[in-house]
Design a protein around this motif. Sequence first.
Motif, PDB file in Angstrom:
ATOM      1  N   ARG A   1       1.069  -0.707  -3.630  1.00 16.24           N
ATOM      2  CA  ARG A   1       2.497  -0.414  -3.614  1.00 16.24           C
ATOM      3  C   ARG A   1       3.037  -0.236  -5.032  1.00 16.24           C
ATOM      4  NH1 ARG A   1       2.434  -4.680   0.332  1.00 16.24           N
ATOM      5  NH2 ARG A   1       3.305  -6.120  -1.209  1.00 16.24           N
ATOM      6  N   VAL A   2       2.394  -0.903  -5.985  1.00 16.03           N
ATOM      7  CA  VAL A   2       2.836  -0.810  -7.383  1.00 16.03           C
ATOM      8  C   VAL A   2       2.200   0.396  -8.072  1.00 16.03           C
ATOM      9  CG1 VAL A   2       3.005  -2.044  -9.591  1.00 16.03           C
ATOM     10  CG2 VAL A   2       3.038  -3.325  -7.433  1.00 16.03           C
ATOM     11  N   PHE A   3       0.895   0.629  -7.786  1.00 14.21           N
ATOM     12  CA  PHE A   3       0.170   1.759  -8.389  1.00 14.21           C
ATOM     13  C   PHE A   3      -0.480   2.587  -7.286  1.00 14.21           C
ATOM     14  CE2 PHE A   3      -0.070  -1.801 -11.429  1.00 14.21           C
ATOM     15  CZ  PHE A   3       0.579  -1.226 -12.519  1.00 14.21           C
ATOM     16  N   PRO A   4       0.296   3.438  -6.598  1.00  9.41           N
ATOM     17  CA  PRO A   4      -0.264   4.235  -5.501  1.00  9.41           C
ATOM     18  C   PRO A   4      -1.262   5.277  -6.005  1.00  9.41           C
ATOM     19  CG  PRO A   4       1.994   4.900  -5.964  1.00  9.41           C
ATOM     20  CD  PRO A   4       1.733   3.704  -6.805  1.00  9.41           C
ATOM     21  N   LYS A   5      -2.368   5.428  -5.253  1.00  7.76           N
ATOM     22  CA  LYS A   5      -3.382   6.446  -5.534  1.00  7.76           C
ATOM     23  C   LYS A   5      -3.948   6.335  -6.952  1.00  7.76           C
ATOM     24  CE  LYS A   5      -1.370   9.712  -2.243  1.00  7.76           C
ATOM     25  NZ  LYS A   5      -0.796  11.062  -2.033  1.00  7.76           N
TER      26      LYS A   5
ATOM     27  N   ALA B   1       5.124 -10.299   2.316  1.00  2.10           N
ATOM     28  CA  ALA B   1       4.219  -9.762   1.286  1.00  2.10           C
ATOM     29  C   ALA B   1       2.771  -9.741   1.768  1.00  2.10           C
ATOM     30  CB  ALA B   1       4.327 -10.597   0.013  1.00  2.10           C
ATOM     31  N   VAL B   2       2.476 -10.481   2.838  1.00  2.00           N
ATOM     32  CA  VAL B   2       1.120 -10.534   3.384  1.00  2.00           C
ATOM     33  C   VAL B   2       1.057  -9.616   4.598  1.00  2.00           C
ATOM     34  CG1 VAL B   2      -0.722 -12.017   4.245  1.00  2.00           C
ATOM     35  CG2 VAL B   2       0.981 -12.942   2.659  1.00  2.00           C
ATOM     36  N   SER B   3       0.273  -8.566   4.504  1.00  2.00           N
ATOM     37  CA  SER B   3       0.197  -7.599   5.597  1.00  2.00           C
ATOM     38  C   SER B   3      -0.708  -8.130   6.711  1.00  2.00           C
ATOM     39  CB  SER B   3      -0.356  -6.264   5.082  1.00  2.00           C
ATOM     40  OG  SER B   3      -1.696  -6.419   4.652  1.00  2.00           O
ATOM     41  N   TRP B   4      -0.614  -7.515   7.897  1.00  2.00           N
ATOM     42  CA  TRP B   4      -1.493  -7.887   9.002  1.00  2.00           C
ATOM     43  C   TRP B   4      -2.950  -7.642   8.625  1.00  2.00           C
ATOM     44  CZ3 TRP B   4      -0.086 -10.928  12.697  1.00  2.00           C
ATOM     45  CH2 TRP B   4       1.240 -10.937  13.152  1.00  2.00           C
TER      46      TRP B   4
ATOM     47  N   ILE C   1     -13.510 -12.541  -2.193  1.00  2.00           N
ATOM     48  CA  ILE C   1     -13.332 -11.306  -1.419  1.00  2.00           C
ATOM     49  C   ILE C   1     -11.936 -11.277  -0.801  1.00  2.00           C
ATOM     50  CG2 ILE C   1     -14.071 -10.086   0.675  1.00  2.00           C
ATOM     51  CD1 ILE C   1     -16.941 -10.997   0.022  1.00  2.00           C
ATOM     52  N   ALA C   2     -11.503 -12.412  -0.236  1.00  2.00           N
ATOM     53  CA  ALA C   2     -10.155 -12.496   0.348  1.00  2.00           C
ATOM     54  C   ALA C   2      -9.089 -12.266  -0.712  1.00  2.00           C
ATOM     55  CB  ALA C   2      -9.957 -13.863   1.001  1.00  2.00           C
ATOM     56  N   LEU C   3      -9.276 -12.852  -1.887  1.00  2.00           N
ATOM     57  CA  LEU C   3      -8.309 -12.686  -2.982  1.00  2.00           C
ATOM     58  C   LEU C   3      -8.249 -11.239  -3.446  1.00  2.00           C
ATOM     59  CD1 LEU C   3      -6.421 -13.728  -5.197  1.00  2.00           C
ATOM     60  CD2 LEU C   3      -8.445 -14.409  -6.508  1.00  2.00           C
ATOM     61  N   ILE C   4      -9.406 -10.609  -3.576  1.00  2.00           N
ATOM     62  CA  ILE C   4      -9.458  -9.195  -4.010  1.00  2.00           C
ATOM     63  C   ILE C   4      -8.760  -8.307  -2.990  1.00  2.00           C
ATOM     64  CG2 ILE C   4     -11.023  -7.235  -4.420  1.00  2.00           C
ATOM     65  CD1 ILE C   4     -13.044  -9.412  -5.468  1.00  2.00           C
ATOM     66  N   ASP C   5      -9.040  -8.555  -1.707  1.00  2.00           N
ATOM     67  CA  ASP C   5      -8.408  -7.774  -0.643  1.00  2.00           C
ATOM     68  C   ASP C   5      -6.897  -7.936  -0.676  1.00  2.00           C
ATOM     69  OD1 ASP C   5      -8.795  -6.181   1.907  1.00  2.00           O
ATOM     70  OD2 ASP C   5      -7.698  -7.896   2.691  1.00  2.00           O
ATOM     71  N   TYR C   6      -6.445  -9.174  -0.802  1.00  2.00           N
ATOM     72  CA  TYR C   6      -5.001  -9.467  -0.856  1.00  2.00           C
ATOM     73  C   TYR C   6      -4.353  -8.764  -2.046  1.00  2.00           C
ATOM     74  CZ  TYR C   6      -0.709 -12.293  -1.062  1.00  2.00           C
ATOM     75  OH  TYR C   6       0.587 -12.702  -1.103  1.00  2.00           O
ATOM     76  N   LEU C   7      -4.971  -8.914  -3.213  1.00  2.00           N
ATOM     77  CA  LEU C   7      -4.389  -8.366  -4.444  1.00  2.00           C
ATOM     78  C   LEU C   7      -4.300  -6.850  -4.424  1.00  2.00           C
ATOM     79  CD1 LEU C   7      -5.943 -10.529  -7.316  1.00  2.00           C
ATOM     80  CD2 LEU C   7      -3.523 -10.110  -6.958  1.00  2.00           C
ATOM     81  N   PHE C   8      -5.402  -6.205  -4.065  1.00  2.00           N
ATOM     82  CA  PHE C   8      -5.447  -4.754  -4.226  1.00  2.00           C
ATOM     83  C   PHE C   8      -4.693  -4.009  -3.135  1.00  2.00           C
ATOM     84  CE2 PHE C   8      -8.615  -6.001  -7.231  1.00  2.00           C
ATOM     85  CZ  PHE C   8      -8.555  -5.017  -8.214  1.00  2.00           C
ATOM     86  N   VAL C   9      -4.565  -4.617  -1.949  1.00  2.00           N
ATOM     87  CA  VAL C   9      -3.693  -4.006  -0.933  1.00  2.00           C
ATOM     88  C   VAL C   9      -2.245  -4.044  -1.423  1.00  2.00           C
ATOM     89  CG1 VAL C   9      -2.751  -4.290   1.384  1.00  2.00           C
ATOM     90  CG2 VAL C   9      -5.206  -4.460   1.022  1.00  2.00           C
TER      91      VAL C   9
END
Length: 383
Positions: free
Chosen positions: A253-257, A117-120, A241-249
């Motif tokens: 996948r759930v809400f594309p575009k 679930a954690v991307s590179w 900032i790390a949490l926001i980046d993690y969450l929104f990336v």
Amino acid sequence: MLEEKNFLQLPKQLKEHLGIKSGNNVEVTITQDGLIVKSPQKPTEIHERRVSTIILIILMTIAFLGYFIVRKIHYIPLTGNESVATLSLGLTTLSGLISFSTSFILLKHKKAAVVQAVSWRNFPTVALAGALISFMLMAGLFWIAGNLFKGATFDLATSTAIFAMITLIETQTMANLVPRLSSRLLTNTFIAVIVSGMVLAMMSNQNLYWWKRNLSFLGTTNAKSAWEFNLTLIFSGLILIALIDYLFVSLKRVFPKNKQLLILRVLLTLLAVDLASVGVFPNNVQLHLLHGKVAGYLVYLVLALIIGIRWLLPNVSPDFLHLSWLIAGALLAGEILFQVVGYLSLTAFEILAFMLAFTWLVMLFERLNDYLEPIQTRNYVVK
């Protein structure tokens, strides 16, 4: 009564890949994207981790010992410029970062389900957040120890043993955090860091009657250990900032575009940067105007988020919307009681506004986590 068992039939190749066999217990998590099967760690993997941990601890301990031998310091204070605390904050935090990164990379290359679930792309920010958290925790613990054991000094052998023990705990903890990574864990960490940092700053300045002035006094040159308050705000902003980046990336996948989520992400990132800036520009005489502007922007950003959440958050629930309006109303009432009526002092207003804004922000992240967190987790026996 015997516990009811659920059986799961898996292909032979998948069982070999997971390192399991018939009769093993596995945990199956149902997510928005499908199933995650968590298998027990292989003995060889555990052995590899232990060997790498021991090597890392030995290297860091040699660095610690070598520093004081070169400096010809044979009795080392617990806290201070050249102390157990100072070198632990540097070397132990570095060892924790290395341990976290190594564990993550190994699990990622082995395609372990726990870190998929954690991307590179998320990895640098999540690793940085982990390092910042451990640094903050150790700084707080050393501050407490320094106050409990004022003037404590140890010989070189004892100091080295203390350092090695702290480093062992840090490397093990950071490695064990990797399989448990989640947005909710980062959310809880953000809460813990900002609350504990604020409490420590208040406690260290209780004899200076900081509450008679304002909350920002805790970060000024007149305050005792002002760096604790300012670093709390800076680190909280970076973790956010790390949490926001993690969450929104992950939310892509759930809400594309989804353009509304993009706007929400930008506003939250600006909020995080602004929060860190309040610590970067403390309320000293030379920075008073800049500090005031930065702190003011923080209020405006929170109000903009609360007012716009109805349009920015997908499928917003009526309960969350009503609570948001209630908090907005409380913020407005506090402003009137402070600016117009004069009932609230500056400190009381700042603490009230902070608590309301912080509570709403936590509620928002919990709502975002609901989109990503598993719906159901069950244990199965492999057939």
